[in-house]
Design a protein around this motif. Structure first.
Motif, PDB file in Angstrom:
ATOM      1  N   TYR A 161     112.507  87.946  23.894  1.00  0.00           N
ATOM      2  CA  TYR A 161     111.493  88.003  24.941  1.00  0.00           C
ATOM      3  C   TYR A 161     111.936  87.100  26.083  1.00  0.00           C
ATOM      4  O   TYR A 161     112.761  86.212  25.900  1.00  0.00           O
ATOM      5  CB  TYR A 161     110.145  87.510  24.408  1.00  0.00           C
ATOM      6  N   VAL A 178     110.394  84.410  28.854  1.00  0.00           N
ATOM      7  CA  VAL A 178     109.213  83.609  29.176  1.00  0.00           C
ATOM      8  C   VAL A 178     109.448  82.896  30.507  1.00  0.00           C
ATOM      9  O   VAL A 178     110.486  82.265  30.717  1.00  0.00           O
ATOM     10  CB  VAL A 178     108.918  82.590  28.051  1.00  0.00           C
ATOM     11  N   THR A 190     103.805  92.976  20.569  1.00  0.00           N
ATOM     12  CA  THR A 190     104.046  92.232  21.809  1.00  0.00           C
ATOM     13  C   THR A 190     102.795  91.490  22.271  1.00  0.00           C
ATOM     14  O   THR A 190     102.884  90.382  22.794  1.00  0.00           O
ATOM     15  CB  THR A 190     104.545  93.180  22.913  1.00  0.00           C
ATOM     16  N   GLY A 191     101.623  92.072  22.046  1.00  0.00           N
ATOM     17  CA  GLY A 191     100.373  91.416  22.422  1.00  0.00           C
ATOM     18  C   GLY A 191     100.171  90.103  21.689  1.00  0.00           C
ATOM     19  O   GLY A 191      99.662  89.134  22.251  1.00  0.00           O
ATOM     20  N   GLU A 203     107.586  91.191  31.066  1.00  0.00           N
ATOM     21  CA  GLU A 203     107.973  92.489  30.502  1.00  0.00           C
ATOM     22  C   GLU A 203     109.441  92.743  30.775  1.00  0.00           C
ATOM     23  O   GLU A 203     109.939  92.431  31.861  1.00  0.00           O
ATOM     24  CB  GLU A 203     107.140  93.618  31.131  1.00  0.00           C
ATOM     25  N   ASP A 226     104.125  82.423  30.688  1.00  0.00           N
ATOM     26  CA  ASP A 226     103.961  83.862  30.879  1.00  0.00           C
ATOM     27  C   ASP A 226     105.091  84.644  30.220  1.00  0.00           C
ATOM     28  O   ASP A 226     106.263  84.348  30.475  1.00  0.00           O
ATOM     29  CB  ASP A 226     103.929  84.207  32.374  1.00  0.00           C
ATOM     30  N   LEU A 227     104.715  85.632  29.420  1.00  0.00           N
ATOM     31  CA  LEU A 227     105.688  86.545  28.846  1.00  0.00           C
ATOM     32  C   LEU A 227     105.978  87.608  29.890  1.00  0.00           C
ATOM     33  O   LEU A 227     105.055  88.221  30.436  1.00  0.00           O
ATOM     34  CB  LEU A 227     105.128  87.187  27.574  1.00  0.00           C
ATOM     35  N   ARG A 249     102.557  87.664  23.261  1.00  0.00           N
ATOM     36  CA  ARG A 249     102.026  87.305  24.582  1.00  0.00           C
ATOM     37  C   ARG A 249     100.893  86.289  24.455  1.00  0.00           C
ATOM     38  O   ARG A 249     100.825  85.305  25.194  1.00  0.00           O
ATOM     39  CB  ARG A 249     101.528  88.549  25.309  1.00  0.00           C
ATOM     40  N   ALA A 250     100.000  86.499  23.497  1.00  0.00           N
ATOM     41  CA  ALA A 250      98.881  85.575  23.289  1.00  0.00           C
ATOM     42  C   ALA A 250      99.379  84.185  22.906  1.00  0.00           C
ATOM     43  O   ALA A 250      98.842  83.177  23.378  1.00  0.00           O
ATOM     44  CB  ALA A 250      97.939  86.124  22.221  1.00  0.00           C
ATOM     45  N   VAL A 281     102.357  82.861  23.651  1.00  0.00           N
ATOM     46  CA  VAL A 281     103.007  82.281  24.837  1.00  0.00           C
ATOM     47  C   VAL A 281     101.939  81.828  25.841  1.00  0.00           C
ATOM     48  O   VAL A 281     102.053  80.754  26.424  1.00  0.00           O
ATOM     49  CB  VAL A 281     103.990  83.298  25.463  1.00  0.00           C
ATOM     50  N   ASP A 282     100.900  82.643  26.026  1.00  0.00           N
ATOM     51  CA  ASP A 282      99.788  82.255  26.912  1.00  0.00           C
ATOM     52  C   ASP A 282      99.124  80.973  26.426  1.00  0.00           C
ATOM     53  O   ASP A 282      98.789  80.100  27.228  1.00  0.00           O
ATOM     54  CB  ASP A 282      98.737  83.367  26.980  1.00  0.00           C
TER      55      ASP A 282
END
Length: 69
Positions: free
Chosen positions: A6, A8, A52-53, A68, A65-66, A56-57, A59-60
């Protein structure tokens, strides 16, 4: 084992790396997290493919920020 990569955005220091590593590493099934601060690349090894969600959560939660691919 599955390895996913990913990108970031927003990491600038060792504390950033530790925060992202801790949050992503806490996802069930994750066995290893490697963060390259210079490139923003986060490589995750897990027992099965990750949503991925979910990544993303995490990382948030760490404050970043993840991006795309």
């Amino acid at each position: 084992m599955v390895t996913s990569t990913y990108h970031v955005k927003g990491m600038t220091c060792g504390h950033c790396v530790n925060s992202v590593s801790a949050e992503v590493g806490a996802i069930p099934g994750v066995s290893d997290v490697q963060v390259d601060l210079a490139t923003g690349q986060v490589t995750v090894t897990s027992e099965s493919p990750l949503d991925t969600g979910t990544v993303r959560a995490a990382v948030d939660e760490a404050g970043y920020d993840l991006v795309e691919a």
